[in-house]
Design a protein around this motif. Structure first.
Motif, PDB file in Angstrom:
ATOM      1  N   PHE A  27     -10.026  -7.591   1.339  1.00  0.00           N
ATOM      2  CA  PHE A  27      -8.633  -7.507   1.714  1.00  0.00           C
ATOM      3  C   PHE A  27      -7.671  -8.882   2.237  1.00  0.00           C
ATOM      4  O   PHE A  27      -6.739  -8.921   1.951  1.00  0.00           O
ATOM      5  CB  PHE A  27      -8.383  -6.232   2.581  1.00  0.00           C
ATOM      6  CG  PHE A  27      -8.649  -4.859   2.276  1.00  0.00           C
ATOM      7  CD1 PHE A  27      -8.644  -4.613   0.878  1.00  0.00           C
ATOM      8  CD2 PHE A  27      -9.180  -4.004   3.032  1.00  0.00           C
ATOM      9  CE1 PHE A  27      -9.105  -3.348   0.326  1.00  0.00           C
ATOM     10  CE2 PHE A  27      -9.490  -2.790   2.586  1.00  0.00           C
ATOM     11  CZ  PHE A  27      -9.386  -2.285   1.108  1.00  0.00           C
ATOM     12  N   ARG A  28      -8.740  -9.567   2.807  1.00  0.00           N
ATOM     13  CA  ARG A  28      -8.071 -10.821   3.437  1.00  0.00           C
ATOM     14  C   ARG A  28      -7.933 -11.886   2.214  1.00  0.00           C
ATOM     15  O   ARG A  28      -6.944 -12.587   2.036  1.00  0.00           O
ATOM     16  CB  ARG A  28      -8.899 -11.340   4.432  1.00  0.00           C
ATOM     17  CG  ARG A  28      -8.431 -12.638   5.179  1.00  0.00           C
ATOM     18  CD  ARG A  28      -9.559 -13.319   5.988  1.00  0.00           C
ATOM     19  NE  ARG A  28     -10.609 -13.578   4.846  1.00  0.00           N
ATOM     20  CZ  ARG A  28     -12.073 -13.894   5.464  1.00  0.00           C
ATOM     21  NH1 ARG A  28     -12.309 -13.708   6.767  1.00  0.00           N
ATOM     22  NH2 ARG A  28     -12.805 -13.996   4.525  1.00  0.00           N
ATOM     23  N   ASP A  29      -8.818 -11.886   1.257  1.00  0.00           N
ATOM     24  CA  ASP A  29      -9.075 -13.025   0.334  1.00  0.00           C
ATOM     25  C   ASP A  29      -8.242 -12.588  -1.037  1.00  0.00           C
ATOM     26  O   ASP A  29      -8.203 -13.508  -2.013  1.00  0.00           O
ATOM     27  CB  ASP A  29     -10.451 -13.481   0.130  1.00  0.00           C
ATOM     28  CG  ASP A  29     -11.072 -14.014   1.249  1.00  0.00           C
ATOM     29  OD1 ASP A  29     -10.549 -14.066   2.273  1.00  0.00           O
ATOM     30  OD2 ASP A  29     -12.281 -13.854   1.354  1.00  0.00           O
ATOM     31  N   ASN A  30      -7.945 -11.569  -1.327  1.00  0.00           N
ATOM     32  CA  ASN A  30      -7.345 -10.858  -2.588  1.00  0.00           C
ATOM     33  C   ASN A  30      -5.731 -10.835  -2.260  1.00  0.00           C
ATOM     34  O   ASN A  30      -5.488 -10.210  -1.200  1.00  0.00           O
ATOM     35  CB  ASN A  30      -7.876  -9.802  -3.157  1.00  0.00           C
ATOM     36  CG  ASN A  30      -9.199 -10.104  -3.669  1.00  0.00           C
ATOM     37  OD1 ASN A  30      -9.257 -10.603  -4.754  1.00  0.00           O
ATOM     38  ND2 ASN A  30     -10.112  -9.734  -2.933  1.00  0.00           N
ATOM     39  N   ARG A  31      -4.898 -10.992  -3.018  1.00  0.00           N
ATOM     40  CA  ARG A  31      -3.630 -10.675  -2.914  1.00  0.00           C
ATOM     41  C   ARG A  31      -3.196  -9.400  -3.220  1.00  0.00           C
ATOM     42  O   ARG A  31      -3.362  -8.779  -4.131  1.00  0.00           O
ATOM     43  CB  ARG A  31      -2.785 -11.713  -4.131  1.00  0.00           C
ATOM     44  CG  ARG A  31      -1.154 -11.676  -3.905  1.00  0.00           C
ATOM     45  CD  ARG A  31      -0.563 -12.709  -4.758  1.00  0.00           C
ATOM     46  NE  ARG A  31       1.041 -12.780  -4.574  1.00  0.00           N
ATOM     47  CZ  ARG A  31       1.549 -13.401  -3.448  1.00  0.00           C
ATOM     48  NH1 ARG A  31       0.917 -14.169  -2.892  1.00  0.00           N
ATOM     49  NH2 ARG A  31       2.893 -13.423  -3.482  1.00  0.00           N
ATOM     50  N   ILE A  32      -2.347  -8.803  -2.228  1.00  0.00           N
ATOM     51  CA  ILE A  32      -2.305  -7.298  -2.205  1.00  0.00           C
ATOM     52  C   ILE A  32      -0.665  -7.045  -1.909  1.00  0.00           C
ATOM     53  O   ILE A  32      -0.184  -7.740  -0.929  1.00  0.00           O
ATOM     54  CB  ILE A  32      -2.924  -6.488  -1.221  1.00  0.00           C
ATOM     55  CG1 ILE A  32      -4.579  -6.754  -1.521  1.00  0.00           C
ATOM     56  CG2 ILE A  32      -2.557  -4.895  -1.001  1.00  0.00           C
ATOM     57  CD1 ILE A  32      -5.496  -6.025  -0.610  1.00  0.00           C
ATOM     58  N   ASP A  33      -0.183  -6.507  -2.720  1.00  0.00           N
ATOM     59  CA  ASP A  33       1.520  -6.388  -2.464  1.00  0.00           C
ATOM     60  C   ASP A  33       1.623  -5.216  -1.729  1.00  0.00           C
ATOM     61  O   ASP A  33       1.589  -4.066  -1.490  1.00  0.00           O
ATOM     62  CB  ASP A  33       2.154  -6.026  -3.901  1.00  0.00           C
ATOM     63  CG  ASP A  33       3.632  -5.838  -3.998  1.00  0.00           C
ATOM     64  OD1 ASP A  33       4.272  -6.003  -2.981  1.00  0.00           O
ATOM     65  OD2 ASP A  33       4.144  -5.867  -4.950  1.00  0.00           O
ATOM     66  N   GLY A  34       2.245  -5.803  -0.376  1.00  0.00           N
ATOM     67  CA  GLY A  34       2.543  -4.886   0.745  1.00  0.00           C
ATOM     68  C   GLY A  34       3.367  -3.874   0.517  1.00  0.00           C
ATOM     69  O   GLY A  34       3.703  -2.769   1.274  1.00  0.00           O
TER      70      GLY A  34
END
Length: 344
Positions: A195-202
């Motif tokens: 979760f830290r290293d992949n781009r996740i749309d909040g």
């Protein structure tokens, strides 16, 4: 003639590393997936061994269940990292299930490690675990700790999914982002690299709170603070499990393999115990949360671990004359650990 052969062997020995000396006894630790916390912890322990001239191979696995079985059944595999709820599950069924009795026979606690947060990443319109009913949710691959934890949580809360998708979290994240599934479980020490290293749309996804009262009999209250991940703007209250390092109770009187394996367990027990401050300073952030005295009730520590905990024990590298950096001032801590051992 014989002098020429001897000279040739000596020359070849100079060219081929390791020739002319006994191969190092093989040692392995079973960890988890490539982006998980287990594998980072395993590498830290391997680095600690390397500083002492001891090689420890870090093996990528499906996770806790595979690791537990591997410690008992897989040759040259002395260590494995396992979730505490896996131990609780096995203890619950041990008394009345011969297969479980066979699976746990001889497996022992080495050290308790840190708490692992139960991450439940879902679409932003899903607000609770109960709202997963009828949805497609990734619960991890079979034999993984995530699989067992997710299954237990859903069963305890009696949440009936539309589909339990058996993929690992690495594969589940792109499926969630593309809309193929609605949520995913992932048990890992925060911050989890996935979760830290992949781009996740909040705006599209968030971590669900897990605070349901029926779960607190089995799991630990925990919190992931705001900003732990880029997409997370608020703290999230949830639950956690304890990661535990397991080994096998080797019998030094049985054969050479058992003696060498026991020695490996004693060496690494001593190294971890006496270098915990070093691990906390230089290793994965989760080392800072490690309390080696937080032993799960009902599980025994093996004799090889206890041998390595002795104040006068010295790992092989120190016995061979390497700098003695693995001793030093742990008498009070060791006394506390021994008190906890007597309670188990």
């Amino acid at each position: 003639m014989f002098k020429c052969v001897a000279a040739l062997v000596a020359f070849v020995a100079l060219l081929v590393p390791g020739l002319g000396k006994a191969a190092e006894f093989e040692k392995n630790i079973m960890t988890g997936g490539p982006q998980g916390t287990y594998i980072r912890i395993g590498r830290d322990i391997a680095d600690l061994g390397k500083s002492c001239g001891l090689t420890l191979n870090v093996r990528e696995t499906a996770g806790s269940l595979e690791n537990f079985v591997g410690v008992r059944n897989r040759r040259n595999t002395q260590f494995g990292i396992v979730q505490n709820d896996v131990l609780e599950y096995l203890k619950t069924f041990e008394a009345n299930d011969p297969e479980v009795q066979q699976a746990v026979r001889g497996v022992r606690i080495m050290f308790p490690l840190y708490n692992e947060e139960v991450h439940l990443l879902a679409r932003s319109d899903i607000r609770s675990v109960a709202e997963l009913a009828g949805k497609k949710v990734a619960i991890g691959v079979k034999d993984s700790g995530t699989f067992l934890t997710a299954s237990l949580i859903l069963d305890i809360l009696q949440v009936k999914l539309g589909e339990r998708v058996l993929v690992n979290p690495d594969a589940a994240l792109p499926k969630l982002q593309s809309g193929e599934i609605d949520a995913l479980f992932y048990v890992a020490g925060a911050p989890a690299p996935l979760f830290r290293d992949n781009r996740i749309d909040g705006a599209k996804f968030h971590l669900l709170p897990i605070t349901d009262a029926p779960l607190l009999a089995t799991y630990i209250r925990s919190r992931i603070e705001r900003g732990t991940y880029d997409f997370q703007t608020e703290p999230v209250d949830l639950i956690a499990v304890k990661a535990v390092m397991m080994t096998y109770d080797y019998d030094v009187t049985r054969n050479a393999y058992q003696r060498e394996s026991c020695k490996a367990v004693s060496d690494f027990s001593s190294l971890i115990l006496n270098n915990l401050d070093r691990l906390k300073e230089n290793g994965h952030p989760k080392w800072k949360d490690v309390d080696l005295t937080a032993l799960p009730p009902g599980w025994q520590v093996g004799v090889c671990v206890r041998a390595g905990m002795a104040l006068d024990y010295r790992p092989a590298c120190i016995a061979q004359g390497a700098p003695d950096d693995a001793s030093g001032g742990n008498e009070e801590y060791l006394d506390l650990l021994k008190q906890r051992l007597k309670q188990n």
